[in-house]
Design a protein around this motif. Structure first.
Motif, PDB file in Angstrom:
ATOM      1  N   GLY A 249      35.913  19.040  47.727  1.00 44.30           N
ATOM      2  CA  GLY A 249      34.598  18.596  47.284  1.00 44.30           C
ATOM      3  C   GLY A 249      33.411  19.337  47.860  1.00 44.30           C
ATOM      4  N   ALA A 250      33.638  20.508  48.455  1.00 44.09           N
ATOM      5  CA  ALA A 250      32.524  21.279  49.011  1.00 44.09           C
ATOM      6  C   ALA A 250      31.564  21.716  47.903  1.00 44.09           C
ATOM      7  N   ASP A 251      30.299  21.821  48.261  1.00 46.70           N
ATOM      8  CA  ASP A 251      29.308  22.371  47.337  1.00 46.70           C
ATOM      9  C   ASP A 251      29.329  23.898  47.352  1.00 46.70           C
ATOM     10  N   ARG A 252      29.546  24.442  48.545  1.00 51.97           N
ATOM     11  CA  ARG A 252      29.536  25.893  48.724  1.00 51.97           C
ATOM     12  C   ARG A 252      30.645  26.296  49.704  1.00 51.97           C
ATOM     13  N   ILE A 253      30.942  27.592  49.697  1.00 53.86           N
ATOM     14  CA  ILE A 253      31.733  28.188  50.757  1.00 53.86           C
ATOM     15  C   ILE A 253      30.846  29.182  51.496  1.00 53.86           C
ATOM     16  N   GLU A 254      31.150  29.401  52.767  1.00 56.57           N
ATOM     17  CA  GLU A 254      30.552  30.515  53.486  1.00 56.57           C
ATOM     18  C   GLU A 254      31.662  31.490  53.830  1.00 56.57           C
ATOM     19  N   LEU A 255      31.631  32.662  53.220  1.00 59.51           N
ATOM     20  CA  LEU A 255      32.648  33.669  53.468  1.00 59.51           C
ATOM     21  C   LEU A 255      32.498  34.240  54.878  1.00 59.51           C
ATOM     22  N   TYR A 256      33.587  34.224  55.625  1.00 57.10           N
ATOM     23  CA  TYR A 256      33.629  34.741  56.994  1.00 57.10           C
ATOM     24  C   TYR A 256      33.765  36.260  56.920  1.00 57.10           C
ATOM     25  N   THR A 257      32.706  36.985  57.279  1.00 64.75           N
ATOM     26  CA  THR A 257      32.600  38.408  56.959  1.00 64.75           C
ATOM     27  C   THR A 257      32.905  39.359  58.119  1.00 64.75           C
ATOM     28  N   GLU A 258      33.513  38.866  59.188  1.00 58.25           N
ATOM     29  CA  GLU A 258      33.802  39.752  60.318  1.00 58.25           C
ATOM     30  C   GLU A 258      34.688  40.936  59.905  1.00 58.25           C
ATOM     31  N   GLU A 259      35.743  40.669  59.141  1.00 60.52           N
ATOM     32  CA  GLU A 259      36.654  41.749  58.766  1.00 60.52           C
ATOM     33  C   GLU A 259      35.960  42.770  57.869  1.00 60.52           C
ATOM     34  N   PHE A 260      35.126  42.293  56.948  1.00 62.85           N
ATOM     35  CA  PHE A 260      34.350  43.239  56.139  1.00 62.85           C
ATOM     36  C   PHE A 260      33.517  44.144  57.028  1.00 62.85           C
ATOM     37  N   ALA A 261      32.790  43.545  57.970  1.00 63.15           N
ATOM     38  CA  ALA A 261      31.909  44.323  58.839  1.00 63.15           C
ATOM     39  C   ALA A 261      32.698  45.345  59.647  1.00 63.15           C
ATOM     40  N   HIS A 262      33.866  44.942  60.134  1.00 62.62           N
ATOM     41  CA  HIS A 262      34.700  45.860  60.904  1.00 62.62           C
ATOM     42  C   HIS A 262      35.159  47.033  60.046  1.00 62.62           C
ATOM     43  N   GLN A 263      35.654  46.744  58.855  1.00 57.96           N
ATOM     44  CA  GLN A 263      36.128  47.809  57.978  1.00 57.96           C
ATOM     45  C   GLN A 263      34.987  48.728  57.553  1.00 57.96           C
ATOM     46  N   TYR A 264      33.834  48.152  57.294  1.00 51.11           N
ATOM     47  CA  TYR A 264      32.680  48.959  56.893  1.00 51.11           C
ATOM     48  C   TYR A 264      32.270  49.908  58.020  1.00 51.11           C
ATOM     49  N   SER A 265      32.335  49.425  59.262  1.00 50.52           N
ATOM     50  CA  SER A 265      31.975  50.265  60.407  1.00 50.52           C
ATOM     51  C   SER A 265      32.933  51.438  60.574  1.00 50.52           C
ATOM     52  N   LEU A 266      34.148  51.307  60.030  1.00 47.82           N
ATOM     53  CA  LEU A 266      35.140  52.383  60.077  1.00 47.82           C
ATOM     54  C   LEU A 266      35.024  53.326  58.879  1.00 47.82           C
ATOM     55  N   GLY A 267      34.078  53.015  57.998  1.00 48.38           N
ATOM     56  CA  GLY A 267      33.895  53.830  56.799  1.00 48.38           C
ATOM     57  C   GLY A 267      34.752  53.396  55.625  1.00 48.38           C
ATOM     58  N   ASN A 268      35.418  52.252  55.748  1.00 49.41           N
ATOM     59  CA  ASN A 268      36.293  51.760  54.696  1.00 49.41           C
ATOM     60  C   ASN A 268      35.554  50.765  53.809  1.00 49.41           C
ATOM     61  N   LYS A 269      34.947  51.248  52.759  1.00 49.27           N
ATOM     62  CA  LYS A 269      34.209  50.370  51.863  1.00 49.27           C
ATOM     63  C   LYS A 269      35.127  49.527  50.988  1.00 49.27           C
ATOM     64  N   GLU A 270      36.409  49.883  50.955  1.00 46.25           N
ATOM     65  CA  GLU A 270      37.367  49.083  50.196  1.00 46.25           C
ATOM     66  C   GLU A 270      37.563  47.705  50.828  1.00 46.25           C
ATOM     67  N   GLY A 271      37.147  47.564  52.082  1.00 46.44           N
ATOM     68  CA  GLY A 271      37.294  46.290  52.771  1.00 46.44           C
ATOM     69  C   GLY A 271      36.501  45.159  52.151  1.00 46.44           C
ATOM     70  N   VAL A 272      35.605  45.491  51.244  1.00 45.18           N
ATOM     71  CA  VAL A 272      34.812  44.439  50.592  1.00 45.18           C
ATOM     72  C   VAL A 272      35.565  43.798  49.420  1.00 45.18           C
ATOM     73  N   LYS A 273      36.653  44.416  48.977  1.00 45.17           N
ATOM     74  CA  LYS A 273      37.325  43.939  47.764  1.00 45.17           C
ATOM     75  C   LYS A 273      37.805  42.491  47.843  1.00 45.17           C
ATOM     76  N   PRO A 274      38.413  42.052  48.963  1.00 44.78           N
ATOM     77  CA  PRO A 274      38.818  40.637  49.010  1.00 44.78           C
ATOM     78  C   PRO A 274      37.635  39.680  48.881  1.00 44.78           C
ATOM     79  N   TYR A 275      36.479  40.108  49.331  1.00 46.62           N
ATOM     80  CA  TYR A 275      35.286  39.271  49.257  1.00 46.62           C
ATOM     81  C   TYR A 275      34.758  39.213  47.820  1.00 46.62           C
ATOM     82  N   ILE A 276      34.876  40.323  47.106  1.00 48.32           N
ATOM     83  CA  ILE A 276      34.460  40.323  45.707  1.00 48.32           C
ATOM     84  C   ILE A 276      35.333  39.379  44.893  1.00 48.32           C
TER      85      ILE A 276
END
Length: 237
Positions: free
Chosen positions: A146-173
């Motif tokens: 019954g949640a109204d919203r989710i907040e996506l936990y973005t630590e892994e995205f940020a880590h992958q992005y810092s390594l130059g891996n932009k594909e790390g955003v795909k699970p979030y999309i």
């Protein structure tokens, strides 16, 4: 545009390190709103090592934008939120001694617990968001409880992005697409910064809000609070 909610926990940490009231947490909240932030976030913990419960009560009379209170819904937290009635509560499953949030909810394992908590908050007119990893089963579970919203936990995205891996955003999309299909609003937070926020915002469909604290406060040490806030707002358009 995606809304910016500034987490001011680190301001409270700095204040508490010396005692007294410098920096003035309430004034900082006012300033971030004056600079354009659309919300203020706090995450009080049981040991009150940064945000104190009294801070939450005082901020209720100060914040004129969206007030978002994060935390693990143990009894004292539930009582606090029900007494303040912020616009949004974000449920985070962190242990009392956690340095920072480090995982999303298992919305299947904790289904019954979350249903009861969310029902209570929603009966008070408080929008409820659940902190989740970008895992489809957990997002489907968030809709079931019954949640109204989710907040996506973005630590892994940020880590992958810092390594130059932009594909790390795909699970979030894909998670955001699923959330939209389930009529869940989408928030995001954790390790988002000026370096990665524009890429993340433009990758994620229907991103309603980001909550940013540690990076934003650290960046403000170099560039100033007003400049940093306005940079985020520009990236979030």
């Amino acid at each position: 545009m995606t809304q910016l909610s500034v987490n001011i926990n680190k301001i409270a940490t700095l204040r508490n390190a010396r005692g007294g009231n410098v920096p003035d947490l309430l004034q900082v909240a006012k300033d971030f709103e004056r600079f354009g932030a659309q919300g203020i976030t706090i995450h009080p913990r049981p040991d009150e090592r940064h945000i104190r419960y009294q801070d939450a009560r005082d901020l209720k009379n100060i914040v004129t934008t969206e007030f978002n209170i994060e935390g693990n819904p143990e009894k004292s937290f539930i009582d606090l939120v029900n007494s303040i009635k912020p616009e949004q509560v974000t449920l985070v499953p962190d242990a009392p001694d956690a340095i920072t949030s480090n995982a999303g909810w298992n919305t299947i394992k904790h289904k019954d617990f979350l249903i009861d908590i969310i029902k209570e908050f929603k009966s008070q007119g408080i929008r409820t968001s659940i902190f989740v990893d970008p895992v489809h089963d957990m997002i489907e579970g968030a809709a079931i409880v019954g949640a109204d919203r989710i907040e996506l936990y973005t630590e892994e995205f940020a880590h992958q992005y810092s390594l130059g891996n932009k594909e790390g955003v795909k699970p979030y999309i894909s998670s955001a697409v699923l959330a939209g299909e389930l009529n869940l609003g989408i928030n995001a937070g954790h390790d988002l910064s000026l370096d990665n926020i524009a890429f993340f915002k433009h990758s994620i469909p229907n991103l309603l809000e980001v909550s940013i604290g540690h990076a934003l406060i650290a960046e403000s040490l170099y560039f100033g609070m007003e400049t940093v806030t306005k940079r985020y707002l520009e990236f979030l358009k």
